[in-house]
Design a protein around this motif. Structure first.
Motif, PDB file in Angstrom:
ATOM      1  N   CYS A 307      -2.516 -11.344  -8.758  1.00  0.00           N
ATOM      2  CA  CYS A 307      -2.477 -12.660  -8.119  1.00  0.00           C
ATOM      3  C   CYS A 307      -1.592 -13.594  -8.937  1.00  0.00           C
ATOM      4  O   CYS A 307      -1.866 -13.832 -10.126  1.00  0.00           O
ATOM      5  CB  CYS A 307      -3.881 -13.243  -8.044  1.00  0.00           C
ATOM      6  N   ALA A 308      -0.564 -14.105  -8.297  1.00  0.00           N
ATOM      7  CA  ALA A 308       0.322 -15.088  -8.925  1.00  0.00           C
ATOM      8  C   ALA A 308       0.873 -14.595 -10.262  1.00  0.00           C
ATOM      9  O   ALA A 308       1.106 -15.391 -11.171  1.00  0.00           O
ATOM     10  CB  ALA A 308      -0.382 -16.442  -9.079  1.00  0.00           C
ATOM     11  N   ASP A 309       1.072 -13.282 -10.382  1.00  0.00           N
ATOM     12  CA  ASP A 309       1.568 -12.668 -11.629  1.00  0.00           C
ATOM     13  C   ASP A 309       0.764 -13.135 -12.838  1.00  0.00           C
ATOM     14  O   ASP A 309       1.298 -13.282 -13.941  1.00  0.00           O
ATOM     15  CB  ASP A 309       3.062 -12.997 -11.844  1.00  0.00           C
ATOM     16  N   THR A 310      -0.550 -13.338 -12.659  1.00  0.00           N
ATOM     17  CA  THR A 310      -1.357 -13.934 -13.726  1.00  0.00           C
ATOM     18  C   THR A 310      -2.688 -13.210 -13.923  1.00  0.00           C
ATOM     19  O   THR A 310      -3.061 -12.895 -15.049  1.00  0.00           O
ATOM     20  CB  THR A 310      -1.612 -15.430 -13.419  1.00  0.00           C
ATOM     21  N   VAL A 311      -3.413 -12.940 -12.833  1.00  0.00           N
ATOM     22  CA  VAL A 311      -4.754 -12.350 -12.916  1.00  0.00           C
ATOM     23  C   VAL A 311      -4.869 -11.203 -11.900  1.00  0.00           C
ATOM     24  O   VAL A 311      -3.960 -10.982 -11.096  1.00  0.00           O
ATOM     25  CB  VAL A 311      -5.848 -13.407 -12.623  1.00  0.00           C
TER      26      VAL A 311
END
Ligand code: BMA
Length: 333
Positions: A307-311
């Protein structure tokens, strides 16, 4: 239509939550998303686009962890329930007979599948540009890297979980050095996991007027799931908006024996970035699936997506409903 059969083991301990009351979504999000936070490791900037498989009664995985130098690395993780993950802080390193190939540059977006007697990892491997790295493990402790499957530039290398027509089979997405506005999915075969050929075109971005979420580029996501109706493939698609790229995912059904033949492909997305953890992060508006668990006995399905290159998050669905959705909204004529 005869009763749907899903090939693969039963997975009674699959992470699962029923569809929320009143929801008519084909796939729904886990209520406690995201399951893996960005700073779960002492030095992680983000943990996303990661792959998991059933392992020894629980689960194992290969995780994309970007560190606080913003270097892209892979890490191994284990879990009893598929939701709470113990991700190893040390980076994953592969042994390799050839130092030219085994020299680590960067790696991201792993996929993992069990074939015959071992787990195979494919990932986007830095070798004069991104290409498809391949390695195997039997225990998630030692990993043995083999030749890169393709020349650069290539991304989203996704193995099928068994040989097809007597050969190993892989989907991939030839590309270039950057985020250029093109990208079709191809199919390739190998007798030995080293030499790949007999390349076939599978599918291209959809026309903007038909299905805009997948109109710029597409890439295979989790390992395809074998069913009596065909291979169920999840793929991400990219829309170029006036405010940047938007990554969503949908589904397709591929012919069992000739998987480059698309039986059906969903017009609408299954999941597009809509929640705060999908819309806000290092790269906003990204839902990027790299793994799926499936309980063949019940048809329950859990998708792991970045998700969103984050989580990292989980979404659930039922295989039969997703196949019906894919056929009912088919855009491949
Ligand atoms: C793709 C890959 C993914 C990433 C996505 C959005 O090209 O680099 O790892 O999630 O872009 O930034």
């Amino acid at each position: 239509m005869s009763e749907l059969k899903i090939v693969g083991a039963a997975l009674p301990n699959i992470p699962w939550e029923e569809r929320p009351a009143g929801s008519n979504e084909v796939m729904w999000r886990y209520s406690a998303n995201p399951i893996i936070k960005r700073n779960q490791l002492p030095d992680s900037n983000s943990i996303f686009n990661s792959a998991v498989v059933p392992f020894r009664g629980g689960f194992a995985g290969v995780f994309r962890c970007d560190d606080r130098n913003r270097r892209m690395a892979l890490h191994v993780g284990f879990s009893k329930d598929g939701i709470n993950w113990d991700i190893k802080p040390e980076v994953l390193r592969f042994s390799c007979d050839d130092t030219e190939i085994g020299q680590w540059v960067y790696g991201y977006d792993p996929r993992v599948t069990f074939i015959e007697d071992r787990y195979w990892v494919s990932w986007c491997n830095g070798y004069h540009g991104p290409t498809i790295g391949l390695a195997w493990t039997k225990d998630f402790e030692s990993f043995h890297q083999v030749e890169n499957a393709f020349l650069p530039y290539n991304r989203n290398g996704v193995l099928f979980p068994r040989k097809i027509g007597g050969r190993y089979a892989m989907l991939s997405r030839p590309s270039d050095t950057g985020h250029t506005a093109f990208g079709d999915i191809f199919y390739s075969e190998s007798p030995d996991m080293e030499f790949w050929g007999r390349h076939r075109h599978v599918m291209q971005p959809a026309p903007f007027e038909v299905s805009a979420w997948q109109c710029m580029k597409i890439g295979a996501g989790p390992i395809p799931i074998e069913t009596s109706e065909g291979w169920l493939l999840f793929h991400h698609g990219v829309l170029r908006s006036c405010n940047g790229y938007v990554y969503s995912f949908g589904s397709a059904l591929l012919d069992l024996d000739e998987p480059w033949k698309v039986i059906a492909r969903s017009g609408p997305y299954l999941i597009s970035p809509q929640t705060p953890y999908e819309c806000v992060g290092d790269v906003p508006n990204v839902a990027f699936p790299c793994a799926a668990l499936c309980d063949s006995a019940t048809g329950r399905l859990a998708i792991y997506y970045g998700c969103a290159d984050t989580v990292t998050s989980l979404a659930f669905g039922r295989v039969s409903e997703i196949i019906d959705f894919t056929r009912n909204t088919n855009i491949e004529k």
